[in-house]
Design a protein around this motif. Sequence first.
Motif, PDB file in Angstrom:
ATOM      1  N   SER A 146      -4.468  -1.223 -13.966  1.00 23.47           N
ATOM      2  CA  SER A 146      -4.643  -1.879 -12.670  1.00 23.47           C
ATOM      3  C   SER A 146      -5.795  -1.242 -11.896  1.00 23.47           C
ATOM      4  N   TYR A 149      -7.256   2.239  -6.015  1.00 25.19           N
ATOM      5  CA  TYR A 149      -7.605   2.186  -4.593  1.00 25.19           C
ATOM      6  C   TYR A 149      -7.584   3.588  -4.000  1.00 25.19           C
ATOM      7  N   ASP A 152      -4.709   6.418  -4.024  1.00 24.10           N
ATOM      8  CA  ASP A 152      -3.896   6.409  -5.249  1.00 24.10           C
ATOM      9  C   ASP A 152      -4.051   7.729  -5.984  1.00 24.10           C
ATOM     10  N   LEU A 228      -9.071   0.527   0.251  1.00 29.50           N
ATOM     11  CA  LEU A 228      -7.742  -0.029   0.516  1.00 29.50           C
ATOM     12  C   LEU A 228      -7.788  -0.911   1.766  1.00 29.50           C
ATOM     13  N   ASP A 256      -7.161  -4.947   1.474  1.00 34.34           N
ATOM     14  CA  ASP A 256      -7.546  -5.637   0.247  1.00 34.34           C
ATOM     15  C   ASP A 256      -6.434  -6.619  -0.134  1.00 34.34           C
ATOM     16  N   ARG A 259      -3.581  -5.619  -2.294  1.00 32.62           N
ATOM     17  CA  ARG A 259      -2.647  -4.630  -1.744  1.00 32.62           C
ATOM     18  C   ARG A 259      -2.121  -5.117  -0.387  1.00 32.62           C
ATOM     19  N   THR A 262       0.797  -3.442   1.614  1.00 32.52           N
ATOM     20  CA  THR A 262       0.743  -2.048   2.073  1.00 32.52           C
ATOM     21  C   THR A 262       1.013  -1.979   3.574  1.00 32.52           C
ATOM     22  N   THR A 303      -2.020   4.946   6.118  1.00 32.54           N
ATOM     23  CA  THR A 303      -0.923   4.383   5.337  1.00 32.54           C
ATOM     24  C   THR A 303       0.363   5.098   5.718  1.00 32.54           C
TER      25      THR A 303
END
Length: 736
Positions: A146, A149, A152, A228, A256, A259, A262, A303
């Motif tokens: 995958s 980002y 991660d 992200l 994004d 994502r 999130t 985040t």
Amino acid sequence: MTFPMYKPQEVRRVRTSALLTEAQSLLDTSTMSTFIIIIFLSLMMGKSGGSIRPVVTFTPNWGNILQGDDVTLTCELPSSVPWKPQTYQWYKDGETIHGDKQILRIDSSAERDRGDYQCRINTSDISDPVNLNVTDRHVLLQRRPSAIYEGDPLTLRCHHNKDFIGFQTRFYKNNEEIKSEFPDSEFRIQKVDLNTSGHYKCSKEITSPGRSEYHELSDEFSLSVKELFSPPKIKITSDWVIEGDEMMVRCDTRLDPLRGGTELHFAFYRDGRTVRGYNVSDTYRVQSSQLEDSGNYTCEVKTVSDTVRKMSDGLYIQIYKLFSPPEIKVTPSRVIEGDEMTVRCDTRLDPLRGGTELHFAFYRDGRTVRGYNVSDTYRVRSSQLEDSGNYTCEVRTASDTVRKMSDGFYIQIYGRVILQRPPSAIYEGDSLTLRCHHHRRLYNAKNTKFYKDDQEIKSSETDSTFHIPNITMSQSGLYKCTKQIQRSRVQEHSDVSFISVKEIFSPPEIKVTPSRIIEGDEMTVRCDTRLDPLRGGTELHFAFYRDGRTVRGYNVSDTYRVRDGRTVRGYNVSDTYRVRSSQLEDSGNYTCEVRTVSDTVRKMSDGLYIQIHELFSPPEIKVTPSRVIEGDEMTVRCDTRLDPLRGGTELQFAFYRDGRTVRGYNVSDTYRVRSSQLEDSGKYTCEVRTRSDTVWKMSDGFYIQIHDYTVQNIIRLVISGFVLSAAVCFIYFHNK
């Protein structure tokens, strides 16, 4: 009827296209609101099964593998979907393949297994494709399938064919080695950022079982870390915010799309201080903005796991005044008891909000004299002395979202008799005239009296003034006056007025430079005083005294200098008082006196004792040997001691006999006579001076006698004969 054939991903595109076409037709009609369109789209998506989409994962989670590796593919639904019996369908490169279970196993993979894999559960939408790359090589740099980002974790693996044995592994980024390890074949980063992007390579030493030689093989690829969410920006709903308005500040960023689930948290700051802590809302609201809400706003996004956080640039938000700070204004400017007095609360509305209704309240000494009202004016029909006080007013909007208080303004209600004085400040030495003035209604007032600190200082039947020609600070105090009403015994009193006489200049102080003065130095004595800034143009004169005697008369310069025998005034040299540099006799108790040019104010400083220290001690004549006989070498020394702080001072010495020079000035402190004669006898003195001739000192006289050589020899022979005879007699009688 013939139906078109679609691959699974084409089926999804057709369904989505149909939904969008139907939504577009709704947007073209003006009778359907946006809210209804969104509900309709949600319902249609639900009917198509598009809201539930499975995900394909690999175990182990590598997107690229070597031929012969095993891999397991799993078709999973989000954990929030309720469990029920499932049927599975697998696809490779858009074509249905064998497999109806949740797990699809590929054992000992081959190049034919390479491709894009998808799955479907029951009637759900088909999953996004996930690529499996099967490679025929000996060493492979692996990464997860995958997208990666920022925030991660990242693991890279330098994988080798299972038919070989691996040894030392090296990892590189942009051709620079970042790790060398054995036997670990993985490179890990706990939290990547955009700077992690780059060209990665790994090399590994491998060999076949049973062989001693090995080969170093490598693999490489470019890694791109995706953003992200975009860097946040501060956005405000209105470019022009007026106090009292609701203000909405938004922290704008874009996740994004892959994502989109999130969770982000937002915080807001003004001038670097937190105004709202982290929250899931990207908007900061101020229900009723005030002027103090102006400032440089920034926001920060992170985040929920705090693996990624970004700060916006600053945006200055100005809150504009709805109305200006109110001011108290009174009419007339001078209010006498019985007059009508009008007090107005003056303010100006922002032109863009000219229709705003304002309410006004008035206070005297902190107590309400009129509550809130739309009128900005407070009237007193017949003012009395007790109406005097500190007035303030407060203005607010009808909704009470904005309110402002004026500064205080003291309003004095004057009696019918007033004590008039000059409006400007009064300084010592000024002349002062006070006038006891009465209102025109008291046309028959007479017999004026003046008081200071409740003591009568003047009384007159006709004169209404009191004059002080040359006022001093001791005459500060509380002054008032009275007038008697004709044909009655009633006396009208003025208000008490405090008259403060200011100091025009401070008491002078003697200051000397340098702090330690040695004879011969330039000495500067200053008479230090400070003029009041408001009277900075006043001309002062200064005089200096030593032990009560004048050393310099009055002059505009505040400095008395002793330098090379001349008194220096300011920057101009005056020959009035001559001192040949500072000498011991310049020591003494110094004072200075300051006066105005008109001589209305004069002040004397306290005394300061100034000690002039010796540069060198008074010289003394010393002679060697102590008894000099003609023919002997004679050394005469001019003995003195320099001040230790001036040890480098060059001194010169001269010698005299009976007042006549025997050796002129020289740096040597010694005068030598190689063969002294009787005529060298005499009274010797010496003089010492500095090279600049600013200090010189003469020794006391010292008489040196040169003794006659013949007389001395006869005396020596007589004494020697006597001693010899005594010795012979002693020996004779001792032996006998």
